[in-house]
Design an enzyme around this catalytic site. Structure first.
Site, PDB file in Angstrom:
ATOM      1  N   ALA A  63      -5.478  63.718  -3.315  1.00 36.09           N
ATOM      2  CA  ALA A  63      -5.733  62.785  -2.222  1.00 36.09           C
ATOM      3  C   ALA A  63      -6.973  63.234  -1.460  1.00 36.09           C
ATOM      4  O   ALA A  63      -7.511  64.318  -1.682  1.00 36.09           O
ATOM      5  CB  ALA A  63      -4.518  62.744  -1.297  1.00 36.09           C
ATOM      6  N   GLY A 102      -1.942  63.692  -5.743  1.00 34.52           N
ATOM      7  CA  GLY A 102      -1.939  62.241  -5.848  1.00 34.52           C
ATOM      8  C   GLY A 102      -2.462  61.744  -7.178  1.00 34.52           C
ATOM      9  O   GLY A 102      -2.088  60.654  -7.630  1.00 34.52           O
ATOM     10  N   GLU A 105       0.493  61.859  -9.403  1.00 37.60           N
ATOM     11  CA  GLU A 105       1.419  60.811  -8.962  1.00 37.60           C
ATOM     12  C   GLU A 105       0.937  59.437  -9.431  1.00 37.60           C
ATOM     13  O   GLU A 105       1.747  58.595  -9.846  1.00 37.60           O
ATOM     14  CB  GLU A 105       1.561  60.848  -7.438  1.00 37.60           C
ATOM     15  CG  GLU A 105       2.349  62.061  -6.960  1.00 37.60           C
ATOM     16  CD  GLU A 105       2.470  62.119  -5.445  1.00 37.60           C
ATOM     17  OE1 GLU A 105       3.605  62.119  -4.945  1.00 37.60           O
ATOM     18  OE2 GLU A 105       1.421  62.158  -4.773  1.00 37.60           O
TER      19      GLU A 105
END
Length: 694
Positions: A63, A102, A105
């Site tokens: 992220a 992220g 993910e």
């Protein structure tokens, strides 16, 4: 400016390419067009499958950390993943470089994942005081199984592509042509027909989980957390994946993420994340300064420190010529290195082949002339100026032109050492921490004449051998040991005035240190400090008598503590008796000393010395000091380092208490540094320390 998201077509296969240099972080700039592309392609009947890939050197590496703690900008990552999972046609994440946080993910939102062989996949959020916030703690257990996922998430350590393939995290691994292979893989899945199940629907690996066994493993991991909240929250989130329906587990994960991201520990750990990157920025060493090429290193001294330094270089793939003064000492040093690698093999962290390859990179010698071909030479000899200068005088005669000459001194004047050569521009301090093959910190000491490309070389070597470098200036003890001396100033006084070693150490461990100062002294060996004091003509009221009795710490089974069962310390009535006798001899009336006083008399002087270091320009930034203390001395990472913690504690409060102890004791260590007084008066922070000091 490049387009962060582009879409291309290979007949009926759509390829979405993310391009947000340098690491394709999932900032809002990337998320918004990605969501738009997914919505269009999901509804496009001419598209039979979607491949998601990245430009540059890596897949999405996480992220955008700078967005943490700020108002959310939609779409957030969880919304993008939910959109991915609603697409009925097969979606394939094509992973190269690293898929972290992220990034992984996002890949878990696809039906399938394929990767290049050298790719790494992981969820390292725990290292920022967080847990994955977009479903990682739920989806990863569904694919890997709870036990394997628990280790990956709580450790924050990525897995390689082969391990990911074996565990079911990826469906295919390739040696080259990632996108072409991913497109072919997608076509195969289209031909095989659907329906295509998203990860959220694959509960097979969590069904019938032995929950008692899982809880035992989670409990063991929690014990290693040392007061950190994130590892425990990660373990609970993985447990939720087992015991709760998907959406409930997802909601619980998000709630935990929001709680952690606003907490002090995560703020501290995010501070350290950015501080480590700032520490690599050194005045006068810009991108135009090229590091010298390092093909072989020479290490002088095969003892504990020299052997550890040599292992560090070899672990980084740099061949080492290891010099000792006698064949016996050399053989002993190489045998210790071999033993250390054998321990790693027995633990499963190193293969027998890898051990053999590393041992083959060592060349032992007792002749200085054999160092002539080395590109960098690090001395790790006795900490005495005359000895160091003698070594550098010899190196000046035999080292090749342009070789970097480094001293591992912990305290001594690097400029005086450099003056023993005709090439002070090639001399730099490289202060490793023991055990050097384990400890991450490397204090790089910039001498008065050290050339910029020598500093660039030291920084590059540090990165290559897995160290965290901080460039510091020349003074006695540099940053770490100079502040340690200030922290230790009141240690014996606290004992004489009423505290026991165990009481002081407990205050430190309750604060979050791995151990207190007296237990640490026993671990390091009390004879080291005794020898140093004698060389300086100094005395210690309690430590000297202990050493005179042969109580050197763990190595002799006795120090401040008794060690009847290996390394477990036990309070010793004889030490308490000695402390009381010495207090009477010096007319000191003992009293109860509370934990806050121990903090004020131990840690506040350390902060004070850190402020002086900033005033003098020995450290460029307060955050550099934090990196030194977290990586070299065990300052609790959940508190962000001493200078970060000091601001949370309150600089005005620290100055007020320093004044109190200064008036009470008259000791210079409590006299507040001018910088601290300025910041206390202005309400400023260490971030502007150089300007405030000026």
């Amino acid at each position: 400016m490049n387009q962060p998201v582009t879409v291309s077509r290979d007949a009926d296969i759509a390829v979405i390419t993310l391009d947000n240099p340098p690491v394709n972080a999932l900032s809002h700039r990337l998320r918004a067009p990605l969501m738009e592309a997914l919505e269009k392609l999901g509804d496009d009947a001419s598209v039979s499958a979607i491949v998601l890939t990245c430009a540059g050197r890596t897949f999405v590496a996480g992220a955008d950390i700078t967005e943490f703690g700020k108002p959310m900008q939609h779409p957030i990552l969880g919304e993008i993943i939910a959109a991915l999972e609603k697409i009925a046609k097969p979606t394939v994440a094509a992973i190269h470089g690293t898929a972290l946080g992220g990034g992984l993910e996002l890949a878990l939102g696809c039906h399938f994942r394929v990767a290049l062989r050298d790719a790494k996949l992981g969820l390292p959020e725990v290292k920022l005081g967080l847990l994955p916030g977009a479903g990682g703690t739920v989806r990863l257990p569904y694919l890997l199984g709870p036990q394997k996922a628990l280790k990956v998430i709580v450790s924050g350590t990525p897995v390689d592509a082969a391990t990911a393939l074996e565990g079911g995290l990826v469906e295919a691994v390739y040696d080259r042509d990632l996108v072409a292979n991913a497109i072919a893989f997608a076509r195969e899945r289209v031909a095989a027909g659907g329906p295509f199940r998203p990860v959220r629907d694959r509960r097979e690996k969590i069904e019938n989980t032995d929950l008692a066994r899982f809880d035992t493993e989670a409990s063991e991991l929690a014990k290693k957390a040392r007061g950190l909240e994130a590892p425990i929250a990660c373990a609970q989130a993985v447990r939720n994946a087992i015991t709760l329906p998907f959406d409930e587990a997802l909601a619980a994960e998000r709630e935990a993420f929001m709680r952690l991201v606003s907490g002090e520990q995560s703020r501290a750990q995010r501070h350290l994340f950015f501080a480590e990157r700032e520490a690599a920025k050194v005045d006068g060493v810009g991108k135009d300064i090229k590091a010298r090429e390092i093909r072989r290193a020479g290490i002088i001294g095969a003892g504990t420190m020299g052997g550890g330094i040599a292992m560090s270089f070899v672990n980084g793939g740099i061949p080492v010529t290891l010099l000792e003064m006698s064949r016996e000492a050399l053989d002993r040093g190489l045998a210790t290195i071999d033993k250390n690698y054998s321990i790693s093999v027995s633990r499963g962290s190193l293969s027998e082949d890898a051990k053999s390859q590393r041992m083959a990179l060592f060349t032992g010698t007792t002749d200085y002339a054999d160092l002539a071909g080395c590109d960098i030479i690090v001395e790790a000899v006795f900490e005495e100026m005359s000895v160091k200068k003698d070594v550098f005088g010899k190196l000046d005669k035999i080292a090749r032109p342009g070789a970097v000459l480094a001293t591992n001194t912990s305290y001594l004047d690097v400029d005086e050492i450099a003056a023993a050569t005709s090439r002070p521009q090639d001399v730099v301090g490289m202060h490793f921490f023991s055990p050097a093959n384990v400890m991450k910190l490397l204090e790089i000491v910039r001498g008065k004449h050290t050339a910029p490309d020598v500093l660039a070389t030291a920084l590059a070597v540090a990165k290559r051998i897995g160290k965290v470098p901080v460039v510091v200036g020349v003074c006695h003890g540099f940053v770490g040991n100079r502040m340690l001396a200030a922290r230790s100033e009141e240690a014996e006084s606290l004992l004489l005035e009423g505290a026991s070693p165990a009481e002081v150490d407990k205050v430190f461990t309750d604060f979050g240190w791995p151990m207190g100062p007296f237990q640490m002294g026993d671990l390091a060996g009390l004879d080291i400090g005794w020898r140093n004091r004698k060389s300086l003509g100094k005395k210690a009221i309690i430590a000297d008598p202990l050493c005179e009795q042969g109580r050197f710490g763990q190595k002799t089974g006795k120090g401040y503590y008794l060690y009847e069962n290996g390394r477990t310390p036990k309070s010793d009535p004889e030490v308490l008796k000695l402390i009381e006798e010495k207090a009477r001899e010096h007319g000191i009336e003992r009293r109860t000393i509370l934990s806050q006083e121990i903090i004020e008399r131990s840690l506040y002087p350390m902060i004070n010395e850190g402020a002086r270091i900033l005033e003098e320009g020995i450290a460029a930034r307060a955050s550099d000091i934090d990196i030194v203390w977290v990586n070299g001395y065990g300052f609790p990472i959940g508190k962000g380092g001493p200078m970060f913690w000091a601001e949370k504690e309150g600089i005005a409060k620290i100055v007020e208490r320093l004044d109190h102890w200064h008036s009470r004791t008259g000791k210079a260590v409590f006299g507040p540094a001018p910088l601290l007084r300025k910041l206390a008066a202005s309400g400023g922070s260490f971030a502007d320390a150089r300007e405030a000091a000026a």
